[in-house]
Design a protein around this motif. Structure first.
Motif, PDB file in Angstrom:
ATOM      1  N   ASN A 254       0.855  -1.171   0.000  1.00  0.00           N
ATOM      2  CA  ASN A 254       0.000   0.000   0.000  1.00  0.00           C
ATOM      3  C   ASN A 254       0.904   1.237   0.000  1.00  0.00           C
ATOM      4  O   ASN A 254       1.510   1.578   1.016  1.00  0.00           O
ATOM      5  CB  ASN A 254      -0.905  -0.012   1.240  1.00  0.00           C
ATOM      6  CG  ASN A 254      -1.894   1.133   1.264  1.00  0.00           C
ATOM      7  OD1 ASN A 254      -1.562   2.262   0.922  1.00  0.00           O
ATOM      8  ND2 ASN A 254      -3.122   0.842   1.682  1.00  0.00           N
ATOM      9  N   SER A 255       0.993   1.882  -1.124  1.00  0.00           N
ATOM     10  CA  SER A 255       1.954   2.985  -1.263  1.00  0.00           C
ATOM     11  C   SER A 255       1.549   4.204  -0.435  1.00  0.00           C
ATOM     12  O   SER A 255       2.410   5.016  -0.071  1.00  0.00           O
ATOM     13  CB  SER A 255       2.096   3.377  -2.742  1.00  0.00           C
ATOM     14  OG  SER A 255       0.839   3.738  -3.286  1.00  0.00           O
ATOM     15  N   GLN A 256       0.241   4.357  -0.142  1.00  0.00           N
ATOM     16  CA  GLN A 256      -0.181   5.480   0.692  1.00  0.00           C
ATOM     17  C   GLN A 256       0.241   5.275   2.143  1.00  0.00           C
ATOM     18  O   GLN A 256       0.728   6.196   2.801  1.00  0.00           O
ATOM     19  CB  GLN A 256      -1.708   5.656   0.628  1.00  0.00           C
ATOM     20  CG  GLN A 256      -2.214   6.332  -0.642  1.00  0.00           C
ATOM     21  CD  GLN A 256      -2.100   5.426  -1.856  1.00  0.00           C
ATOM     22  OE1 GLN A 256      -2.459   4.243  -1.782  1.00  0.00           O
ATOM     23  NE2 GLN A 256      -1.618   5.959  -2.960  1.00  0.00           N
ATOM     24  N   LYS A 257       0.093   4.048   2.638  1.00  0.00           N
ATOM     25  CA  LYS A 257       0.457   3.764   4.024  1.00  0.00           C
ATOM     26  C   LYS A 257       1.918   3.368   4.180  1.00  0.00           C
ATOM     27  O   LYS A 257       2.473   3.445   5.270  1.00  0.00           O
ATOM     28  CB  LYS A 257      -0.438   2.647   4.580  1.00  0.00           C
ATOM     29  CG  LYS A 257      -1.887   3.068   4.752  1.00  0.00           C
ATOM     30  CD  LYS A 257      -2.678   2.025   5.541  1.00  0.00           C
ATOM     31  CE  LYS A 257      -4.060   2.568   5.878  1.00  0.00           C
ATOM     32  NZ  LYS A 257      -4.812   1.672   6.787  1.00  0.00           N
ATOM     33  N   TYR A 260       2.670  -3.330   3.901  1.00  0.00           N
ATOM     34  CA  TYR A 260       2.100  -4.408   3.112  1.00  0.00           C
ATOM     35  C   TYR A 260       0.862  -5.009   3.787  1.00  0.00           C
ATOM     36  O   TYR A 260       0.773  -5.070   5.009  1.00  0.00           O
ATOM     37  CB  TYR A 260       3.108  -5.546   2.958  1.00  0.00           C
ATOM     38  CG  TYR A 260       4.276  -5.283   2.041  1.00  0.00           C
ATOM     39  CD1 TYR A 260       4.245  -5.695   0.711  1.00  0.00           C
ATOM     40  CD2 TYR A 260       5.424  -4.663   2.512  1.00  0.00           C
ATOM     41  CE1 TYR A 260       5.331  -5.498  -0.134  1.00  0.00           C
ATOM     42  CE2 TYR A 260       6.520  -4.455   1.677  1.00  0.00           C
ATOM     43  CZ  TYR A 260       6.466  -4.876   0.353  1.00  0.00           C
ATOM     44  OH  TYR A 260       7.548  -4.672  -0.474  1.00  0.00           O
ATOM     45  N   MET A 261      -0.059  -5.506   2.965  1.00  0.00           N
ATOM     46  CA  MET A 261      -1.122  -6.380   3.449  1.00  0.00           C
ATOM     47  C   MET A 261      -0.533  -7.769   3.674  1.00  0.00           C
ATOM     48  O   MET A 261       0.504  -8.118   3.110  1.00  0.00           O
ATOM     49  CB  MET A 261      -2.278  -6.447   2.444  1.00  0.00           C
ATOM     50  CG  MET A 261      -1.916  -7.098   1.113  1.00  0.00           C
ATOM     51  SD  MET A 261      -3.314  -7.200  -0.050  1.00  0.00           S
ATOM     52  CE  MET A 261      -3.394  -5.503  -0.632  1.00  0.00           C
ATOM     53  N   TRP A 264      -3.069 -11.913  -0.210  1.00  0.00           N
ATOM     54  CA  TRP A 264      -3.672 -11.474  -1.472  1.00  0.00           C
ATOM     55  C   TRP A 264      -4.176 -12.702  -2.207  1.00  0.00           C
ATOM     56  O   TRP A 264      -3.420 -13.670  -2.393  1.00  0.00           O
ATOM     57  CB  TRP A 264      -2.622 -10.732  -2.302  1.00  0.00           C
ATOM     58  CG  TRP A 264      -3.089 -10.190  -3.624  1.00  0.00           C
ATOM     59  CD1 TRP A 264      -3.555  -8.927  -3.876  1.00  0.00           C
ATOM     60  CD2 TRP A 264      -3.100 -10.876  -4.890  1.00  0.00           C
ATOM     61  NE1 TRP A 264      -3.866  -8.782  -5.213  1.00  0.00           N
ATOM     62  CE2 TRP A 264      -3.588  -9.970  -5.854  1.00  0.00           C
ATOM     63  CE3 TRP A 264      -2.740 -12.166  -5.295  1.00  0.00           C
ATOM     64  CZ2 TRP A 264      -3.730 -10.319  -7.205  1.00  0.00           C
ATOM     65  CZ3 TRP A 264      -2.889 -12.509  -6.632  1.00  0.00           C
ATOM     66  CH2 TRP A 264      -3.370 -11.603  -7.575  1.00  0.00           C
ATOM     67  N   HIS A 271      -9.463  -6.607  -2.336  1.00  0.00           N
ATOM     68  CA  HIS A 271      -8.416  -7.239  -1.527  1.00  0.00           C
ATOM     69  C   HIS A 271      -8.373  -6.601  -0.137  1.00  0.00           C
ATOM     70  O   HIS A 271      -7.787  -5.525   0.042  1.00  0.00           O
ATOM     71  CB  HIS A 271      -7.063  -7.107  -2.235  1.00  0.00           C
ATOM     72  CG  HIS A 271      -7.018  -7.796  -3.555  1.00  0.00           C
ATOM     73  ND1 HIS A 271      -6.937  -9.153  -3.689  1.00  0.00           N
ATOM     74  CD2 HIS A 271      -7.098  -7.298  -4.814  1.00  0.00           C
ATOM     75  CE1 HIS A 271      -6.933  -9.491  -4.961  1.00  0.00           C
ATOM     76  NE2 HIS A 271      -7.039  -8.382  -5.673  1.00  0.00           N
ATOM     77  N   GLU A 273      -7.279  -5.484   3.406  1.00  0.00           N
ATOM     78  CA  GLU A 273      -5.911  -5.228   3.863  1.00  0.00           C
ATOM     79  C   GLU A 273      -5.821  -5.343   5.381  1.00  0.00           C
ATOM     80  O   GLU A 273      -6.362  -4.520   6.110  1.00  0.00           O
ATOM     81  CB  GLU A 273      -5.445  -3.847   3.406  1.00  0.00           C
ATOM     82  CG  GLU A 273      -5.357  -3.722   1.896  1.00  0.00           C
ATOM     83  CD  GLU A 273      -4.564  -2.511   1.447  1.00  0.00           C
ATOM     84  OE1 GLU A 273      -3.794  -1.953   2.251  1.00  0.00           O
ATOM     85  OE2 GLU A 273      -4.723  -2.126   0.271  1.00  0.00           O
ATOM     86  N   HIS A 275      -2.760  -5.446   7.917  1.00  0.00           N
ATOM     87  CA  HIS A 275      -1.326  -5.159   7.901  1.00  0.00           C
ATOM     88  C   HIS A 275      -0.667  -5.800   9.118  1.00  0.00           C
ATOM     89  O   HIS A 275      -0.272  -5.125  10.072  1.00  0.00           O
ATOM     90  CB  HIS A 275      -1.092  -3.649   7.863  1.00  0.00           C
ATOM     91  CG  HIS A 275      -1.816  -2.975   6.727  1.00  0.00           C
ATOM     92  ND1 HIS A 275      -1.416  -3.102   5.432  1.00  0.00           N
ATOM     93  CD2 HIS A 275      -2.936  -2.207   6.723  1.00  0.00           C
ATOM     94  CE1 HIS A 275      -2.240  -2.420   4.651  1.00  0.00           C
ATOM     95  NE2 HIS A 275      -3.172  -1.867   5.403  1.00  0.00           N
ATOM     96  N   HIS A 311       9.358   1.192   2.370  1.00  0.00           N
ATOM     97  CA  HIS A 311       8.782   0.369   3.427  1.00  0.00           C
ATOM     98  C   HIS A 311       9.247   0.836   4.809  1.00  0.00           C
ATOM     99  O   HIS A 311       8.440   0.948   5.738  1.00  0.00           O
ATOM    100  CB  HIS A 311       9.149  -1.098   3.204  1.00  0.00           C
ATOM    101  CG  HIS A 311       8.371  -2.047   4.066  1.00  0.00           C
ATOM    102  ND1 HIS A 311       8.796  -3.325   4.349  1.00  0.00           N
ATOM    103  CD2 HIS A 311       7.190  -1.907   4.732  1.00  0.00           C
ATOM    104  CE1 HIS A 311       7.902  -3.918   5.127  1.00  0.00           C
ATOM    105  NE2 HIS A 311       6.933  -3.089   5.379  1.00  0.00           N
TER     106      HIS A 311
END
Length: 444
Positions: A254-257, A260-261, A264, A271, A273, A275, A311
């Protein structure tokens, strides 16, 4: 008003003024220097204290993990594996020597020797790795179940192969005198040729749903592939390792947060999420381990480095004031979890030590994280606050209520790795208290 009344009034007035002058306020006291009531010690850790923590963990594990092989029929020790017959078992212990968690523990022991110069840590790993290799070399029964290393001889999942394979290669490169190559080759063959993959080659599982990606599997595969590339010089292993990181990240990051989830599923239109902290730990450690051996001129190097940096930046947003991270990173009412915090401590400290990220920005928070982790190693050397093994779910209750246990093996290797890497960080840098905060000391 009589004299007595005047005297009493004067005393009261004097007391009021005296009390006012004695108050702790912005005039009488430098309030910015007051000592906060920290939950986790807010200090620069010292090398001898870190070593004391590592030593407690070592002593506990040395006493509570097998180091011998026995005949199952009479519990007599097997000393000559070439002559062994019947079912064999490891001597009693609290942890499995052939689990992926113990692959991490072997790597942690090896790194602890590098950081401290104390041979006993590496001896712990090398003794057991050699034991496994010797068993594998001399296994003759048609029944794999007769061997205590059945998952080594015949892996059924990435969990059986990846972390151990990477640790075996590290031990061999470090000078271990044992015939580990057959085991290494068996592991890497499983990862490269036998594990299920999606059509584009991404390593996958068919549980809990068909064509499911588990974030955990980045770590259960990529470090082994990377180490094999370094060990053999064959570029195909590096290529596959980079492909896995990129293709997992395309689907699950998740590029905003900046995190990763956990899971998937290909057939899902949406999907969900969740985390999960430890899975994000496996991911960040995967990239650190890959960059350790990936040639800088490999075309995938810049992309892996950039993904690691994104990350780490994301993870740092979710660190709790205690220094820990939560079981679900972005849900502060989920519990604080030790193994993930230890993995982040190791991975971010190593990223600092290797120059992958800005040490001025991240080093103080990593020291806080180590202090948090150290607080969870009790006097017996047991690691407290570690979530037990965890499958995948698509609802919050599953993650919120996963148990913690002193014998959850996932906590021990990461603590060793974290302590060793923090020792290196302290060797190469100086820290100071500046206006009550811990800061990296910069020359000039």
């Amino acid at each position: 008003m009589n004299h007595s009344s005047v005297k009493i009034l004067a005393l009261i007035t004097f007391g009021v003024f005296a009390s006012a002058n004695a108050q702790t306020n912005d005039v009488t006291t430098p309030l910015h220097a007051m000592q906060p009531d920290y939950i986790t010690p807010y200090v620069v850790p010292e090398k001898n204290n870190i070593e004391a923590v590592l030593n407690r963990v070592y002593n506990f594990l040395e006493e509570n993990t097998a180091s011998k092989v026995l005949n199952a029929s009479d519990n007599s020790e097997v000393k000559d594996f070439k002559k062994a017959k019947g079912k064999l078992v490891f001597s009693p212990g609290s942890f499995r020597l052939t689990s992926y968690e113990w692959g991490v523990t072997y790597a942690g022991m090896l790194l602890a020797t590098e950081a401290t110069g104390k041979k006993e840590y590496a001896d712990y790993a090398n003794k057991r790795i050699k034991l496994i290799a010797d068993l594998a070399e001399n296994f003759k029964s048609d029944n794999v179940q007769d061997s205590p290393i059945r998952t080594v001889l015949k892996p059924h999942a990435l969990d059986d192969a990846g972390a151990l394979c990477a640790a075996f290669i590290k031990a061999k490169k470090g000078g271990l005198n044992a015939n580990v190559d057959p085991v290494i080759n068996n592991f890497i063959k499983y990862i490269s040729e036998k594990e299920y993959r999606l059509k584009d080659g991404t390593l996958a599982r068919n549980r809990p749903q068909n064509n499911t990606l588990w974030l955990d599997d980045m770590f259960m595969s990529v470090p082994a592939l990377a180490q094999m590339g370094s060990y053999t010089g064959d570029k195909k292993y590096f290529d596959d390792a980079v492909k896995q990181v990129n293709q997992f990240s395309e689907r699950m990051f998740n590029s905003q947060k900046g995190i990763y989830m956990h899971g998937w599923v290909e057939s899902m239109q949406t999907h969900p999420e969740f985390h999960w902290a430890r899975a994000n730990g496996w991911a960040v450690m995967t990239m650190v381990e890959l960059l350790e051996v990936l040639p800088k001129n490999h075309p995938g190097y810049p992309q892996v480095l950039a993904q690691l940096q994104k990350h780490i930046a994301g993870l740092m947003q979710y660190q709790d004031g205690t220094g820990f991270w939560h079981q679900l990173l972005d849900r502060n009412d989920s519990y604080l979890e030790t193994s993930a915090t230890a993995i982040y401590t190791y991975s971010i400290a190593r990223a600092i030590n290797r120059g992958y990220v800005d040490k001025l920005a991240y080093a103080p928070a990593v020291l806080l994280a180590w202090n948090a982790v150290a607080s969870k190693v009790n006097e017996k050397g047991q690691v407290e606050g570690t979530c037990v093994g965890t499958g995948m779910a698509f609802d919050p209750a599953f993650y919120y209520y996963r148990p913690i246990n002193l014998f959850a093996a996932h906590g021990y290797g990461p603590v060793l790795l974290a302590g060793a890497e923090i020792i290196t960080l302290l060797k190469n840098n100086q820290f100071e208290m500046n206006d009550s905060s811990i800061q990296l000391k910069i020359k000039g």
